[in-house]
Design an enzyme around this catalytic site. Structure first.
Site, mmCIF file in Angstrom:
data_model
loop_
_atom_site.group_PDB
_atom_site.id
_atom_site.type_symbol
_atom_site.label_atom_id
_atom_site.label_comp_id
_atom_site.label_asym_id
_atom_site.label_seq_id
_atom_site.Cartn_x
_atom_site.Cartn_y
_atom_site.Cartn_z
ATOM 1 N N TYR A 58 0.813 -1.213 0.000
ATOM 2 C CA TYR A 58 0.000 0.000 0.000
ATOM 3 C C TYR A 58 0.850 1.268 0.000
ATOM 4 C CZ TYR A 58 -3.026 3.759 1.533
ATOM 5 O OH TYR A 58 -3.677 4.963 1.610
ATOM 6 N N HIS A 88 -4.129 16.347 -2.827
ATOM 7 C CA HIS A 88 -4.553 16.463 -1.437
ATOM 8 C C HIS A 88 -4.405 17.888 -0.883
ATOM 9 C CE1 HIS A 88 -4.621 12.177 -1.803
ATOM 10 N NE2 HIS A 88 -4.833 11.950 -0.523
ATOM 11 N N ASN A 200 0.952 11.721 5.507
ATOM 12 C CA ASN A 200 0.329 10.898 6.539
ATOM 13 C C ASN A 200 0.935 11.260 7.886
ATOM 14 O OD1 ASN A 200 -1.172 7.947 6.805
ATOM 15 N ND2 ASN A 200 -1.171 8.821 4.753
ATOM 16 N N TYR A 284 -17.054 30.241 46.523
ATOM 17 C CA TYR A 284 -16.258 29.199 45.865
ATOM 18 C C TYR A 284 -15.153 29.751 44.968
ATOM 19 C CZ TYR A 284 -19.731 25.609 47.149
ATOM 20 O OH TYR A 284 -20.547 24.747 47.829
ATOM 21 N N ARG A 287 -12.477 30.306 47.509
ATOM 22 C CA ARG A 287 -12.173 29.163 48.363
ATOM 23 C C ARG A 287 -11.750 27.930 47.564
ATOM 24 N NH1 ARG A 287 -16.762 26.149 51.379
ATOM 25 N NH2 ARG A 287 -17.902 28.011 50.766
ATOM 26 N N PHE A 332 -1.710 7.011 12.150
ATOM 27 C CA PHE A 332 -1.987 8.391 11.734
ATOM 28 C C PHE A 332 -3.258 8.929 12.377
ATOM 29 C CE2 PHE A 332 -3.528 5.339 8.538
ATOM 30 C CZ PHE A 332 -4.879 5.434 8.811
ATOM 31 N N GLU A 417 -12.128 5.408 5.130
ATOM 32 C CA GLU A 417 -11.775 6.103 6.371
ATOM 33 C C GLU A 417 -13.088 6.498 7.051
ATOM 34 O OE1 GLU A 417 -9.200 9.075 4.739
ATOM 35 O OE2 GLU A 417 -7.895 7.527 3.894
#
Length: 526
Positions: A58, A88, A200, A284, A287, A332, A417
């Site tokens: 791959y 991409h 990646n 609060y 404190r 990844f 994915e």
């Protein structure tokens, strides 16, 4: 930066958030050691041998994502790698901060230099050149879903390697071709798997996490100091900060904050003045400072620990172990950092939330000697009333930003994915929230300093007297209304420049004092 080494060997030395920032700011020089170069060359040779053998692996001789079953010829494997950078590069929106883009380069270098990615030595040398020359690629902020790595932003980050995209160089954004004209550099030819190895990974998420760790640490440290000053201004009790209490519920953050605040208040005439008052307990927001600030510190510590693992990990895919073993896995995937960033985002928001509550408390006029709205003559003057409107708006905005990005997932890549982390969104959002917290803390700092004035002629201890002095060098006491936006701008600048933290360090150095706070080393970014 404290403890930053002079040099750092990528792929060999242990990287921390602080060291990554030191490299980005030119205080530490990044190198590739001979040891790492041998591993890099061996990994690259392994990929070349896989291509020669022709067995499908791959990303080396197959397509990507849903095209993983499409075989790529030996001759086309190099074209495939440059095409993946082009296809991409689909990011949109404003560019990320230049320092974050530079951190992406640094973090990617450290991952690739470990010798499990098949990247060529010459390619890493070119990335190192970009870091050392401060020629930083322009990366759009939006477009990553945080798995299969930060594909879009990393593609933009490495377009300049093949002569495309834009860079930020010498204060100017220019086309990479113009950078090459100025520097006499040329584009490089990517070998098999190199394009995939470059894009990646989790470096967009991790670079944002580095900045979150730095900026949230600064906010937490200053919130403790400002909270201590507000305790003095409103004459709160010191008992909630006793070690005896927190030893019975020993969370690291709680114990650290309680000890620090108690130390800041040591030697205070203001605290001594009401030691035997009949008030049993405080609201609060005063404190519970150790519990609330402490919980946020615990969240910060969790993020820092996970980030440090990520900074020293290999996060691309596939991983090249040897010629017989290449593993297509999911390292990844940004989920480990995505969830921690959402936690840190909430932790930051809560620091702002309790800070707004202390500001409101300071305006009520219920503390003896401190007038309503922190001004003696009100009616004609509104005093500090409307500053709290701003902190209320910021705190509310932060609450809306706290929905966890990692709780969402939209399938991508034709279902290949089918679960993604959205950690890239979480990282950007966390920084947005922290930016708002800086503004809230700036306003609380001004409010606390104003309340502090009404305790004169009593003095605080050494630390807070110096802090108050530094604030007054930038912003004067207000006895009537003025354009408070100018004060707020000065306050924000002081928070971002860590003026009050530096004041504490100056006192420690001048008086040869140690704070002796438990877990202090753990709450550093180195």
């Amino acid at each position: 930066m404290r403890n930053a080494p002079k040099t750092f060997n990528f792929g060999e030395d242990h990287l921390t958030a602080g060291i990554a920032l030191s490299i980005a700011r030119g205080k530490t020089k990044g190198l590739i050691s001979d040891f790492s170069r041998i591993k890099i060359r061996n990994s690259s040779k392994t990929v070349a041998n896989i291509v020669e053998k022709g067995d499908p692996v791959y990303g080396i001789n197959t397509g990507f994502g849903p095209l993983c079953t499409t075989k790529i010829s030996k001759e086309e494997t190099k074209i495939l790698q440059s095409n993946i950078l082009k296809s991409h590069s689909v990011g949109v929106g404003e560019p990320i901060d230049k320092e974050i883009a530079k951190l992406m380069l640094i973090l990617k270098m450290n991952s690739l230099a470990q010798g499990y990615s098949g990247i060529a030595e010459a390619t890493l040398d070119r990335i190192l050149w970009h870091i050392n020359t401060d020629a930083i690629p322009v990366v759009p902020a939006q477009g990553s879903v945080g798995a299969s790595g930060d594909l879009a932003p990393l593609s933009h980050l490495f377009l300049p390697l093949i002569g495309l995209g834009k860079v930020n160089y010498m204060g100017e954004i220019m086309e990479t071709s113009s950078l090459f004209d100025k520097t006499e550099m040329q584009s490089i030819n990517l070998g098999p798997k190199e394009g995939l190895a470059l894009i990646n990974g989790t470096q967009f998420i991790a670079a944002h996490a580095v900045k979150v760790v730095e900026k949230l640490q600064s906010c937490l440290a200053q919130a403790d100091i400002i909270g201590a000053m507000m305790i003095e201004g409103l004459q709160g009790s010191i008992k909630p900060f006793y070690n005896e209490l927190h030893a019975l519920r020993p969370f690291k953050g709680n114990m650290y904050v309680a000890k620090k605040v108690k130390r800041l208040l040591k030697g205070s005439e203001i605290m001594e003045d009401h030691a035997n008052c009949n008030r049993v307990q405080d609201p609060y927001s005063l404190r519970c400072i150790p519990q609330v600030h402490g919980a946020s510190r615990n969240a910060w510590l969790h993020l820092k620990e996970l980030l440090e693992i990520e900074l020293n990990s290999v996060t691309d895919n596939p991983i090249i172990i040897d010629e017989e073993l290449t593993i297509s896995g999911g390292s990844f995937h940004g989920q480990p950092l995505a969830m921690a960033l959402d936690y840190a985002c909430l932790a930051a928001s809560e620091v702002g939330n309790i800070s707004d509550r202390r500001i409101y408390l300071a305006l009520e006029g219920n503390s003896p000697g401190v007038p309503k709205l922190l001004m003696n003559e009100t009616g004609i003057n509104s005093g500090y009333m409307i500053l709290q409107y701003t902190t209320a708006a910021l705190a509310s905005e932060n609450k809306g930003l706290c929905f966890p990005s990692s709780a969402d997932s939209i399938p991508t890549s034709l279902g290949q994915e089918d679960h993604v982390s959205m950690g890239s969104i979480g990282g950007r959002k966390a920084l947005q929230v922290i930016g708002n917290v800086e503004k809230i803390l700036a306003i609380e700092m001004l409010t606390a300093a104003q309340a502090f004035e009404f305790r004169k002629p009593l003095k605080s201890g050494l630390f807070l007297e110096e802090v108050h002095k530094k604030i007054r060098e930038k912003v004067a006491f207000a006895d009537k209304d003025r354009v408070f936006a100018t004060d707020i701008e000065a306050g924000i600048e002081m928070i971002q420049n860590q003026t009050i933290l530096n004041a504490i360090e100056e006192v420690k150095e001048r008086e040869n004092l140690e704070m002796e706070i438990p877990f202090a080393d753990e709450f550093e970014i180195y």
